[in-house]
Design a protein around this motif. Sequence first.
Motif, PDB file in Angstrom:
ATOM      1  N   GLU A   2      67.618  32.284  22.216  1.00  0.00           N
ATOM      2  CA  GLU A   2      67.053  31.168  22.966  1.00  0.00           C
ATOM      3  C   GLU A   2      66.112  30.374  22.091  1.00  0.00           C
ATOM      4  O   GLU A   2      65.203  30.903  21.471  1.00  0.00           O
ATOM      5  CB  GLU A   2      66.316  31.733  24.181  1.00  0.00           C
ATOM      6  N   SER A   3      66.293  29.047  22.086  1.00  0.00           N
ATOM      7  CA  SER A   3      65.505  28.232  21.176  1.00  0.00           C
ATOM      8  C   SER A   3      64.384  27.486  21.884  1.00  0.00           C
ATOM      9  O   SER A   3      63.581  26.833  21.251  1.00  0.00           O
ATOM     10  CB  SER A   3      66.399  27.237  20.463  1.00  0.00           C
ATOM     11  N   VAL A   4      64.315  27.578  23.201  1.00  0.00           N
ATOM     12  CA  VAL A   4      63.265  26.847  23.904  1.00  0.00           C
ATOM     13  C   VAL A   4      61.910  27.446  23.559  1.00  0.00           C
ATOM     14  O   VAL A   4      61.717  28.637  23.617  1.00  0.00           O
ATOM     15  CB  VAL A   4      63.494  26.931  25.427  1.00  0.00           C
ATOM     16  N   GLY A   5      60.973  26.583  23.214  1.00  0.00           N
ATOM     17  CA  GLY A   5      59.600  27.034  23.053  1.00  0.00           C
ATOM     18  C   GLY A   5      59.271  27.612  21.712  1.00  0.00           C
ATOM     19  O   GLY A   5      58.197  28.161  21.528  1.00  0.00           O
ATOM     20  N   LEU A   6      60.201  27.492  20.720  1.00  0.00           N
ATOM     21  CA  LEU A   6      59.916  28.087  19.423  1.00  0.00           C
ATOM     22  C   LEU A   6      58.684  27.482  18.773  1.00  0.00           C
ATOM     23  O   LEU A   6      57.937  28.166  18.089  1.00  0.00           O
ATOM     24  CB  LEU A   6      61.119  27.887  18.499  1.00  0.00           C
ATOM     25  N   HIS A   7      58.504  26.166  18.926  1.00  0.00           N
ATOM     26  CA  HIS A   7      57.444  25.480  18.202  1.00  0.00           C
ATOM     27  C   HIS A   7      56.316  25.041  19.123  1.00  0.00           C
ATOM     28  O   HIS A   7      55.515  24.199  18.755  1.00  0.00           O
ATOM     29  CB  HIS A   7      58.028  24.270  17.474  1.00  0.00           C
ATOM     30  N   LEU A   8      56.226  25.606  20.306  1.00  0.00           N
ATOM     31  CA  LEU A   8      55.232  25.179  21.268  1.00  0.00           C
ATOM     32  C   LEU A   8      53.935  25.951  21.087  1.00  0.00           C
ATOM     33  O   LEU A   8      53.929  27.094  20.617  1.00  0.00           O
ATOM     34  CB  LEU A   8      55.769  25.399  22.683  1.00  0.00           C
ATOM     35  N   GLN A  38      59.732  27.633  32.715  1.00  0.00           N
ATOM     36  CA  GLN A  38      61.068  27.807  32.145  1.00  0.00           C
ATOM     37  C   GLN A  38      61.140  29.142  31.419  1.00  0.00           C
ATOM     38  O   GLN A  38      60.518  29.331  30.380  1.00  0.00           O
ATOM     39  CB  GLN A  38      61.436  26.664  31.198  1.00  0.00           C
ATOM     40  N   GLY A  41      66.601  31.116  28.641  1.00  0.00           N
ATOM     41  CA  GLY A  41      67.976  31.015  29.102  1.00  0.00           C
ATOM     42  C   GLY A  41      68.151  30.385  30.465  1.00  0.00           C
ATOM     43  O   GLY A  41      69.261  30.392  31.008  1.00  0.00           O
ATOM     44  N   LYS A  42      67.079  29.819  31.014  1.00  0.00           N
ATOM     45  CA  LYS A  42      67.168  29.228  32.350  1.00  0.00           C
ATOM     46  C   LYS A  42      66.676  27.785  32.344  1.00  0.00           C
ATOM     47  O   LYS A  42      66.011  27.340  31.416  1.00  0.00           O
ATOM     48  CB  LYS A  42      66.345  30.053  33.337  1.00  0.00           C
ATOM     49  N   GLY A  43      66.990  27.083  33.417  1.00  0.00           N
ATOM     50  CA  GLY A  43      66.458  25.748  33.590  1.00  0.00           C
ATOM     51  C   GLY A  43      65.038  25.804  34.126  1.00  0.00           C
ATOM     52  O   GLY A  43      64.581  26.840  34.612  1.00  0.00           O
ATOM     53  N   PRO A  44      64.295  24.689  34.055  1.00  0.00           N
ATOM     54  CA  PRO A  44      62.932  24.662  34.588  1.00  0.00           C
ATOM     55  C   PRO A  44      62.919  24.949  36.088  1.00  0.00           C
ATOM     56  O   PRO A  44      63.756  24.449  36.837  1.00  0.00           O
ATOM     57  CB  PRO A  44      62.480  23.229  34.296  1.00  0.00           C
ATOM     58  N   PHE A  89      55.764  23.644  31.631  1.00  0.00           N
ATOM     59  CA  PHE A  89      55.745  22.200  31.390  1.00  0.00           C
ATOM     60  C   PHE A  89      55.067  21.495  32.558  1.00  0.00           C
ATOM     61  O   PHE A  89      55.330  21.817  33.717  1.00  0.00           O
ATOM     62  CB  PHE A  89      57.164  21.640  31.283  1.00  0.00           C
ATOM     63  N   GLY A 102      54.531  18.403  26.512  1.00  0.00           N
ATOM     64  CA  GLY A 102      55.129  19.152  25.416  1.00  0.00           C
ATOM     65  C   GLY A 102      55.406  20.608  25.706  1.00  0.00           C
ATOM     66  O   GLY A 102      56.228  21.228  25.036  1.00  0.00           O
TER      67      GLY A 102
END
Lengths: 110, 114
Positions: A2-8, A38, A41-44, A89, A102
């Motif tokens: 899962e790539s969401v949030g890697l740079h947050l 979020q 692997g899921k939507g917000p 978010f 962000g």
Amino acid sequence: GESVGLHLPTLSVQEGDNSIINCAYSNSASDYFIWYKQESGKGPQFIIDIRSNMDKRQGQRVTVLLNKTVKHLSLQIAATQPGDSAVYFCAERFGNMLTFGGGTRLMVKP
Amino acid sequence: SAVISQKPSRDICQRGTSLTIQCQVDSQVTMMFWYRQQPGQSLTLIATANQGSEATYESGFVIDKFPISRPNLTFSTLTVSNMSPEDSSIYLCSVGLAAADTQYFGPGTRLTVL
């Protein structure tokens, strides 16, 4: 993976502590604000919302605070649990359009 | 709220090909939207899918690259055309209900372009 949030930005809290996630929004004419969660692997997922004519709203274990003077929104999570680990978010609405902040990754340590 | 499904849930595609993503809602909804979420980023609105008329695109997105259909109040498709590796993202469908202000999101389609 899962790539969401890697740079947050990341907030790390101990299980059972309270969490505060902050958000600065951009449009002083926005009339409605939402916090989303979020998970990997899921939507917000909708958590809580607040209209611009309010400054505080409470849900189950969550509170949203709105400070229109400085265009600031915060999400408070009471007694943070491992299941709260996710990316959070904020979103502001102007017209029919949502604009997302962000995001902040919340990590809960057992 | 509404139950929103997307197909496919993920795909790996070759450069230069196109992929059509479907969004199905379990009830009639007023508004349907398509978002892109690039790796490690927040959500960006691509367009509003209008029932019976052309979609309304946001700055930086064009119909030739992201054609959208919305034949009825429960279904929409987004096509990612002539794909490049830069199109690798999560594509999300969301809906707005007439009786509520918020938007609800589908599970997303995770696209990888090689």
